[in-house]
Design a protein around this motif. Structure first.
Motif: not given
Length: 554
Positions: A390, A396, A425, A384-388, A398-399
């Motif tokens: 795994e 990753y 993403y 949640e903290n990097i909106d990605a 990523i958005r």
């Protein structure tokens, strides 16, 4: 003095006798009278003409005869002639003559809206009798074949392609005409808007200049002039162009709210769909209608006739129709995975209706094969903290807000509303050398270097919430009731009343025809409730999850 009155018939004297006969009402007739008596038939009477001959029967009697005929297996207006020998039908007629088949047909055609109003009066009557709970509404749909011929299809793609070809032919003919006659008032440029008027003007000009050009002979051994050949080609392609314009009008936004891609020539309201009754076993498409039922306590509450090939966009119109015609406010809504759509979830949330819709990926996520599938987002960990996300290989995804903005600007340029809630993403590295690249990216591995995912966050929230609802004890019982009630309503009409194909054309006529069968189906349900002495206690399958196992819902 002789006071007797002679009754002559072919010279034979006879005495008319009126002998009373005692008979018992059939259960169907008794249940029908219980539901149809004391309803408001004033709308029928308003349309009756005061001129000419008196009506063959009152509106109430006509409706009762039409529905009673369907209850005993006479579905067409012509087969209703057999009511002449039915005691219950004779009692309903009260000494009058049975109306002709054309009278019944005209009555149904004239009072389509009034029959719908009478249907909802019947629903309100059932609600007053406490036969309907008003708590949970169940929805399901089926495809019913149209009366149209099977191979009379018109496809939008073929129409668009042929229309373009025809226009190119007409442009060439227009250019040839300008070469022959450059000094006429004919416009120099041909567009789709002025094509028909221009070609008709050219045709009129040639007819004026060359009298008898319509009857000019042609064929082997006959040499035609340039004007005659030009005239024949214009005649050929103008008739095609007129036909294409008429067909294209049916696919216009005004006449095609469901954005369908086909229709039948012999029933323009019917759409070609894949139906279950496939006697040739080749999955061929047939002209059909999508019929939706809203059911409560085994009674059909509302129907919707749609040309939509899927069930996604039938939930909201059906619920709006229910809201418009009845005052019943439902708290719960249950449907199968065919109604798993964000538009439906938003409507239910707005109207404070609890959703028990089965998510489209519910059964798929249970399978062992899918639980170990690296390509599925459900098997990835969300950070949640990097909106990605795994992936299973520790990389990753990523958005990408820049890609979202680019897609939104492209949508605005094309005149579409951008999907603001759908996120994109994409991974930056690791995909090109990944050992499970083909299993993770599937067919996109040949086109793209890195994995990309489209995620609708709001839809995910709705699905998580509805999944909790259907997995609760209440949800399990509601889903079992949906299988029994919603699907059972179609079983009663298709198998019990043997209705598998329509006899009429167009939306309104088809909907009225199905409504009459729904009224008959509700009367059959009510008849069974009367026989069991259960009127006033709404039907609902119940079981105690602590004592017995809840059956598996479909």
């Amino acid at each position: 003095m002789n006071n007797t009155t002679p009754f002559t018939r072919n010279g034979q004297l006879y005495l008319p006798l009126d002998l009373p006969i005692e008979f018992d009402f059939s259960p169907e007739c008794y249940a029908m009278l219980q539901l149809l008596d004391n309803l408001d038939y004033s709308k029928f009477e308003e349309k009756q003409s005061i001129l000419g001959r008196p009506n063959a029967a009152s509106a109430k009697v006509m409706v009762e005869l039409i529905i009673y005929a369907r209850l005993i297996g006479h579905y067409s207006c012509r087969s209703m002639k057999y009511l002449k020998t039915d005691l219950c039908a004779l009692w309903l007629l009260d000494g009058k003559r049975l109306p002709d088949h054309s009278t019944f047909s005209r009555f149904i055609d004239k009072h389509k809206d009034d029959i719908q109003d009478l249907f909802y009066q019947m629903i309100n009557r059932l609600y007053e009798l406490n036969e309907i709970t008003g708590e949970t509404i169940y929805q399901d749909g089926t495809k019913v074949e149209s009366v149209a011929n099977k191979y009379t299809f018109v496809w939008r793609k073929a129409l668009t392609k042929n229309m373009k070809k025809c226009f190119n032919h007409l442009k060439a003919l227009h250019k040839e005409f300008l070469t022959l006659y450059p000094n006429t008032s004919c416009p120099n440029k041909l567009t789709e808007e002025n094509t028909l008027s221009t070609m008709i003007a050219i045709r009129r000009f040639l007819r004026t200049l060359f009298v008898g050009i319509d009857e000019a002979r042609y064929g082997r051994g006959i040499k035609s002039t340039k004007e005659e050949r030009l005239f024949r080609e214009i005649e050929k392609y103008v008739s095609k162009w007129i036909n294409y314009i008429e067909n294209n009008e049916i696919f216009s936004e005004k006449n095609n709210p469901t954005n369908r891609n086909s229709y039948s020539k012999t029933d323009r309201s019917a759409t070609f769909m894949r139906v279950k009754e496939d006697h040739m076993r080749n999955a061929q498409l047939k002209p059909a209608y999508n019929i939706q039922h809203l059911v409560d306590s085994n009674y059909i509450i509302t129907i919707l006739c749609s040309s939509d090939r899927t069930d996604f966009h039938t939930c909201v119109p059906a619920l709006e129709k229910l809201k418009k015609n009845t005052s019943i406010e439902y708290k719960n809504y249950c449907a199968d995975a065919g109604y798993d759509c964000k538009e439906n979830y938003e409507y239910l949330e707005k109207h404070n209706i609890k959703s028990f819709i089965k998510p489209a990926n519910y059964e798929q996520n249970k399978k062992r094969k899918n639980k170990n599938d690296p390509s599925r987002r459900s098997n990835m960990k969300y950070i949640e903290n990097i909106d990605a996300y795994e992936c299973t290989q520790g990389k990753y995804i990523i958005r990408r807000k820049d890609l979202e903005e680019k897609r939104a600007s492209n949508s605005r340029k094309r005149g579409y509303k951008p999907k603001t809630e759908q996120r994109i993403y994409k991974s930056f590295s690791g995909c090109t050398t990944c050992p499970i690249r083909n299993a993770c990216m599937k067919s996109s591995a040949k086109r793209n270097d890195f994995k990309m995912m489209y995620v609708d966050t709001q839809l995910d929230i709705y699905r998580i919430e509805t999944k909790k609802n259907i997995e609760s004890d209440e949800g399990k019982i509601i889903r079992v009731n949906r299988s029994i009630q919603a699907e059972g309503s179609f079983a009663l009409i298709k198998d019990g009343l043997s209705k598998r194909r329509f006899k009429t054309k167009s939306y309104k006529s088809v909907e009225t025809e199905w409504l009459l069968f729904c009224m008959s189906a509700n009367i059959v349900r009510f008849k069974n409730r009367l026989a069991q002495g259960l009127v006033g206690t709404p039907f609902e399958y119940q079981c105690n999850p602590e004592i017995e196992e809840i059956p598996k819902a479909i």
